[in-house]
Scaffold this motif. Structure first.
Motif, PDB file in Angstrom:
ATOM      1  N   LEU A 392       0.646  -1.095  -0.086  1.00 25.45           N
ATOM      2  CA  LEU A 392       0.071   0.059   0.204  1.00 25.45           C
ATOM      3  C   LEU A 392       1.066   1.367   0.007  1.00 25.45           C
ATOM      4  O   LEU A 392       0.585   2.101  -0.737  1.00 25.45           O
ATOM      5  CB  LEU A 392      -0.960  -0.083   1.136  1.00 25.45           C
ATOM      6  CG  LEU A 392      -1.792   1.088   1.248  1.00 25.45           C
ATOM      7  CD1 LEU A 392      -2.690   1.111   0.222  1.00 25.45           C
ATOM      8  CD2 LEU A 392      -2.654   0.871   2.466  1.00 25.45           C
ATOM      9  N   SER A 393       1.931   1.269   0.879  1.00 24.58           N
ATOM     10  CA  SER A 393       2.935   2.381   0.898  1.00 24.58           C
ATOM     11  C   SER A 393       3.523   2.477  -0.504  1.00 24.58           C
ATOM     12  O   SER A 393       3.879   3.812  -0.875  1.00 24.58           O
ATOM     13  CB  SER A 393       3.894   2.453   1.979  1.00 24.58           C
ATOM     14  OG  SER A 393       4.479   1.161   2.228  1.00 24.58           O
ATOM     15  N   PHE A 394       3.910   1.441  -1.286  1.00 26.33           N
ATOM     16  CA  PHE A 394       4.667   1.605  -2.221  1.00 26.33           C
ATOM     17  C   PHE A 394       3.768   2.177  -3.431  1.00 26.33           C
ATOM     18  O   PHE A 394       4.230   2.891  -4.199  1.00 26.33           O
ATOM     19  CB  PHE A 394       4.731   0.100  -2.856  1.00 26.33           C
ATOM     20  CG  PHE A 394       6.029  -0.370  -2.480  1.00 26.33           C
ATOM     21  CD1 PHE A 394       6.779  -0.025  -1.249  1.00 26.33           C
ATOM     22  CD2 PHE A 394       6.781  -1.502  -3.244  1.00 26.33           C
ATOM     23  CE1 PHE A 394       7.787  -0.674  -0.991  1.00 26.33           C
ATOM     24  CE2 PHE A 394       7.778  -2.265  -2.962  1.00 26.33           C
ATOM     25  CZ  PHE A 394       8.598  -1.650  -1.580  1.00 26.33           C
ATOM     26  N   GLN A 395       2.524   1.894  -3.394  1.00 28.55           N
ATOM     27  CA  GLN A 395       1.451   2.421  -4.424  1.00 28.55           C
ATOM     28  C   GLN A 395       1.058   3.759  -4.124  1.00 28.55           C
ATOM     29  O   GLN A 395       0.824   4.486  -5.110  1.00 28.55           O
ATOM     30  CB  GLN A 395       0.230   1.568  -4.425  1.00 28.55           C
ATOM     31  CG  GLN A 395       0.509  -0.039  -5.052  1.00 28.55           C
ATOM     32  CD  GLN A 395       1.168   0.013  -6.437  1.00 28.55           C
ATOM     33  OE1 GLN A 395       0.883   0.826  -7.486  1.00 28.55           O
ATOM     34  NE2 GLN A 395       2.391  -0.648  -6.432  1.00 28.55           N
ATOM     35  N   MET A 396       1.285   4.221  -2.954  1.00 23.46           N
ATOM     36  CA  MET A 396       0.953   5.623  -2.443  1.00 23.46           C
ATOM     37  C   MET A 396       2.219   6.420  -3.295  1.00 23.46           C
ATOM     38  O   MET A 396       1.922   7.530  -3.823  1.00 23.46           O
ATOM     39  CB  MET A 396       0.957   5.685  -1.351  1.00 23.46           C
ATOM     40  CG  MET A 396      -0.399   5.299  -0.469  1.00 23.46           C
ATOM     41  SD  MET A 396      -0.385   5.370   1.313  1.00 23.46           S
ATOM     42  CE  MET A 396      -0.930   7.280   1.350  1.00 23.46           C
ATOM     43  N   VAL A 397       3.258   5.749  -3.227  1.00 24.41           N
ATOM     44  CA  VAL A 397       4.424   6.478  -3.830  1.00 24.41           C
ATOM     45  C   VAL A 397       4.370   6.705  -5.484  1.00 24.41           C
ATOM     46  O   VAL A 397       4.460   7.475  -6.150  1.00 24.41           O
ATOM     47  CB  VAL A 397       5.758   6.006  -3.647  1.00 24.41           C
ATOM     48  CG1 VAL A 397       6.877   6.606  -4.302  1.00 24.41           C
ATOM     49  CG2 VAL A 397       6.066   6.358  -2.142  1.00 24.41           C
ATOM     50  N   VAL A 398       3.762   5.492  -5.954  1.00 24.65           N
ATOM     51  CA  VAL A 398       3.520   5.115  -7.316  1.00 24.65           C
ATOM     52  C   VAL A 398       2.453   6.121  -7.779  1.00 24.65           C
ATOM     53  O   VAL A 398       2.809   6.874  -8.969  1.00 24.65           O
ATOM     54  CB  VAL A 398       3.314   3.813  -7.715  1.00 24.65           C
ATOM     55  CG1 VAL A 398       2.928   3.614  -9.228  1.00 24.65           C
ATOM     56  CG2 VAL A 398       4.493   2.879  -7.387  1.00 24.65           C
ATOM     57  N   LEU A 399       1.316   6.209  -7.126  1.00 21.42           N
ATOM     58  CA  LEU A 399       0.401   7.264  -7.370  1.00 21.42           C
ATOM     59  C   LEU A 399       0.893   8.495  -7.332  1.00 21.42           C
ATOM     60  O   LEU A 399       0.487   9.541  -8.246  1.00 21.42           O
ATOM     61  CB  LEU A 399      -0.715   6.950  -6.504  1.00 21.42           C
ATOM     62  CG  LEU A 399      -2.000   7.978  -6.612  1.00 21.42           C
ATOM     63  CD1 LEU A 399      -2.730   7.589  -7.965  1.00 21.42           C
ATOM     64  CD2 LEU A 399      -2.990   7.660  -5.453  1.00 21.42           C
ATOM     65  N   ALA A 400       1.806   8.944  -6.400  1.00 24.50           N
ATOM     66  CA  ALA A 400       2.398  10.389  -6.289  1.00 24.50           C
ATOM     67  C   ALA A 400       3.069  10.619  -7.311  1.00 24.50           C
ATOM     68  O   ALA A 400       2.989  11.629  -7.895  1.00 24.50           O
ATOM     69  CB  ALA A 400       2.905  10.544  -4.824  1.00 24.50           C
ATOM     70  N   ALA A 401       3.767   9.749  -7.893  1.00 24.87           N
ATOM     71  CA  ALA A 401       4.630   9.823  -8.990  1.00 24.87           C
ATOM     72  C   ALA A 401       4.047  10.089 -10.322  1.00 24.87           C
ATOM     73  O   ALA A 401       4.164  10.935 -11.158  1.00 24.87           O
ATOM     74  CB  ALA A 401       5.456   8.820  -9.291  1.00 24.87           C
ATOM     75  N   LEU A 402       2.827   9.280 -10.343  1.00 20.62           N
ATOM     76  CA  LEU A 402       1.910   9.561 -11.547  1.00 20.62           C
ATOM     77  C   LEU A 402       1.182  10.820 -11.799  1.00 20.62           C
ATOM     78  O   LEU A 402       1.174  11.421 -12.808  1.00 20.62           O
ATOM     79  CB  LEU A 402       0.776   8.353 -11.818  1.00 20.62           C
ATOM     80  CG  LEU A 402      -0.086   8.184 -12.692  1.00 20.62           C
ATOM     81  CD1 LEU A 402       0.531   8.196 -14.314  1.00 20.62           C
ATOM     82  CD2 LEU A 402      -1.032   7.335 -12.485  1.00 20.62           C
ATOM     83  N   ARG A 403       0.785  11.080 -10.428  1.00 17.39           N
ATOM     84  CA  ARG A 403      -0.014  12.309 -10.244  1.00 17.39           C
ATOM     85  C   ARG A 403       0.862  13.618 -10.654  1.00 17.39           C
ATOM     86  O   ARG A 403       0.650  14.636 -11.255  1.00 17.39           O
ATOM     87  CB  ARG A 403      -0.624  12.819  -8.703  1.00 17.39           C
ATOM     88  CG  ARG A 403      -0.879  14.233  -8.678  1.00 17.39           C
ATOM     89  CD  ARG A 403      -1.232  14.057  -7.348  1.00 17.39           C
ATOM     90  NE  ARG A 403      -1.835  15.324  -6.682  1.00 17.39           N
ATOM     91  CZ  ARG A 403      -1.085  16.392  -6.224  1.00 17.39           C
ATOM     92  NH1 ARG A 403       0.186  16.253  -6.011  1.00 17.39           N
ATOM     93  NH2 ARG A 403      -1.553  17.609  -5.967  1.00 17.39           N
ATOM     94  N   ALA A 404       2.336  13.578  -9.955  1.00 21.74           N
ATOM     95  CA  ALA A 404       2.981  14.660 -10.343  1.00 21.74           C
ATOM     96  C   ALA A 404       3.376  14.605 -11.992  1.00 21.74           C
ATOM     97  O   ALA A 404       3.854  15.778 -12.506  1.00 21.74           O
ATOM     98  CB  ALA A 404       4.513  14.369  -9.722  1.00 21.74           C
ATOM     99  N   ARG A 405       3.763  13.363 -12.702  1.00 24.87           N
ATOM    100  CA  ARG A 405       3.915  13.488 -13.962  1.00 24.87           C
ATOM    101  C   ARG A 405       2.799  14.135 -14.837  1.00 24.87           C
ATOM    102  O   ARG A 405       2.991  14.851 -15.650  1.00 24.87           O
ATOM    103  CB  ARG A 405       4.003  12.020 -14.525  1.00 24.87           C
ATOM    104  CG  ARG A 405       5.186  11.311 -14.247  1.00 24.87           C
ATOM    105  CD  ARG A 405       5.196   9.940 -14.918  1.00 24.87           C
ATOM    106  NE  ARG A 405       6.011   8.980 -14.058  1.00 24.87           N
ATOM    107  CZ  ARG A 405       7.401   8.742 -14.418  1.00 24.87           C
ATOM    108  NH1 ARG A 405       7.963   9.679 -15.095  1.00 24.87           N
ATOM    109  NH2 ARG A 405       7.889   8.041 -13.582  1.00 24.87           N
ATOM    110  N   LEU A 406       1.527  13.936 -14.625  1.00 21.69           N
ATOM    111  CA  LEU A 406       0.366  14.683 -15.072  1.00 21.69           C
ATOM    112  C   LEU A 406       0.400  15.849 -14.731  1.00 21.69           C
ATOM    113  O   LEU A 406      -0.437  16.672 -15.564  1.00 21.69           O
ATOM    114  CB  LEU A 406      -1.114  13.850 -14.686  1.00 21.69           C
ATOM    115  CG  LEU A 406      -0.886  12.311 -15.016  1.00 21.69           C
ATOM    116  CD1 LEU A 406      -2.390  11.601 -14.458  1.00 21.69           C
ATOM    117  CD2 LEU A 406      -0.989  12.177 -16.584  1.00 21.69           C
TER     118      LEU A 406
END
Length: 510
Positions: A392-406
């Motif tokens: 879950l914490s991994f995917q929170m970082v992955v989601l944050a990276a995706l949001r930042a890219r967008l």
């Protein structure tokens, strides 16, 4: 590397860290191979496979081995996303500071909180597993009290290694990696050469696993073997301030952890599958411990003891690496003034080159309490949260990276995916969501509802406690360390001033 080159790297690394808002305190005594070894021993293919093999084989039969391949590919995608982030933000603590720079303070606080809770549970689970092996190895009664004492002894040894500093930790990581890899290869080769009872065709034979129901369900259940195996590569980034040229070296170490750790785990699992004499007996539950039987049959009693010694060393190395990650994370929280007790957590021993209180709190004190609790209550429900919390914490970082890219983030570190960044990020998030669903869906309809949903409930409790803390004591509001600077500001803010935020700092006494 020459001394002048090393000094040059150290100076540039300190300058980069200063540009990110921090003063260098750790000693950069960890070589690239030691950094990789730390990730490998955290991932620990021997610990993962020996712990989960019986469950996987009983649930889905020999094809369960393919879950190791699927999970390896999925986690490689996550590692690639992390590689871009750590290359730009090589800061101690890993997931928490990455989420802080990609999104913001509150989001980062919750990311780190979930990860820290998962590390507590994982450390307790690993030393408890090692304690059981230690009791068998030394031929003592494997009662609850004995296992608890052995577990605490493993925890104490791992804590001592961490407390002695980065250089000792690095040496111990390399020793642990070497012993575990050579041991895994030796056992695997010997089993395939002398103890093999089946051909490779059984990797596609279910042997009736799944009770005649849809085999997809059985395989999804057994996929926990792969899911539980592939984390640990993030530990390479947790110690980013202890590695020279981290923006280039740590992404390499993360990928090596997946490649080599995954290959070792798959090879060990393959050798064990081919060496199990009666697979239907494992599936029916008649043989609940096929690993011990295979080792004793192939190596004899004395040889099996030697293998158990390597397995025990693997548990110790894994606990040591987990402690290193937990200690750096707690220190990172304290340095940013993000939690109660920050003034203690951020204290740093220049003599030892470690944050002693963060290490003792994150790596030893709380895990020891969980181990001691097992003397009186069943703490399985606490430990079951470990893998979910990490994913879950991994995917929170992955989601944050995706949001930042967008929102316009363009990774600027020494490792970049370029045009592949966005599709890899999407794919990593999709894999993580599927993995989390696989961990949380109910598997035992005849059990009480709270047992059937224990993983989901444990995750909800951890998140709920974190939200309650944030509401009662919003420490993150006082933190003035840099945050959400990965996302470019609008042209109107080109003067470098930060836009006004709705999050207002709390009074220092809050």
């Amino acid at each position: 590397m020459s001394s002048s080159a090393a000094a040059g790297h150290t100076d540039s690394d300190a300058a980069q860290l200063a540009a990110l808002g921090y003063t260098a305190e750790f000693k950069r005594d960890m070589s690239p191979w030691a950094n990789f070894s730390l990730g490998f021993t955290y991932l620990s293919p021997v610990v993962a496979v020996y712990t989960m093999f019986a469950f996987g084989l009983a649930t889905a039969g020999p094809p369960m081995i393919w879950s190791l391949v699927i999970a390896g590919v999925g986690q490689l995608l996550v590692a690639l996303v992390f590689s871009e982030v750590v290359a730009q933000f090589p800061v101690a603590g890993g997931l928490y500071p990455w989420a802080r720079r990609l999104w913001g303070r509150r989001y980062a606080w919750m990311t780190g909180w979930i990860y820290l809770a998962a590390l507590f549970a994982t450390i307790a689970g690993v030393v408890s597993g090692g304690g059981a092996y230690a009791a068998v190895l030394f031929g003592v009664d494997d009662s609850v009290d004995t296992v608890v004492l052995c577990s605490l002894a493993i925890l104490a040894v791992a804590t001592t290694i961490n407390y002695l500093g980065t250089r000792v930790l690095a040496i111990a990581a390399i020793v642990g990696f070497t012993a575990e890899l050579l041991g895994a290869l030796a056992v695997g080769v010997w089993l395939i050469a002398t103890g093999r009872h089946h051909g490779l065709g059984i990797l596609f034979d279910t042997f009736g696993a799944g009770d005649g129901a849809d085999y997809t369900v059985a395989f999804a259940s057994a996929a926990l073997v792969g899911i539980y195996n592939y984390y640990g590569f993030e530990a390479c980034g947790d110690v980013a301030e202890e590695v020279r040229d981290p923006g280039r070296m740590i992404p390499k170490a993360m990928r090596r952890t997946i490649y080599i750790g995954g290959a070792a785990a798959t090879f060990v699992a393959l050798a064990l599958v081919l060496a199990v004499t009666d697979i239907p007996a494992v599936i029916s539950g008649e043989n609940p411990d096929p690993v011990t039987g295979v080792l004793e049959s192939a190596f004899g009693s004395a040889g099996a003891k030697a293998i158990l010694a390597i397995v025990l060393l693997s548990f110790l190395s894994c606990a040591m690496s987990l402690q290193a990650a937990a200690g750096r994370l707690a220190y990172s929280y304290g340095r940013d003034d993000m939690i109660v007790g920050s003034r203690w957590l951020r204290k740093f021993s220049q003599t030892r080159g470690v944050p002693p209180y963060a290490l003792l709190f994150g790596g030893a004190f709380v895990p020891a309490l969980i181990v001691l609790a097992s003397r009186f209550v069943d703490v399985t429900r606490v430990v079951t949260f470990a893998a979910l919390g990490i994913y879950l914490s991994f995917q929170m970082v992955v989601l944050a990276a995706l949001r930042a890219r967008l929102k316009g983030w363009q990774p600027s570190g020494k490792y970049r995916l370029g045009k592949w960044g966005l599709p890899v990020n999407f794919a990593a998030l999709a894999y993580g969501v599927v993995a989390i669903l696989t961990m949380t869906w109910p598997r035992t309809p005849n059990a009480p509802w709270y047992d059937d949903y224990v993983v989901l409930l444990s995750g909800a409790v951890v998140v709920g406690v974190g939200l309650l803390y944030m509401a009662v004591h919003p420490s993150y509001g006082r933190s003035d360390a840099p945050y959400d600077d990965a996302i470019p500001k609008s042209a109107s803010r080109a003067d470098g001033k930060r836009p006004e935020r709705s999050e207002k700092p709390e009074p220092s006494g809050a």
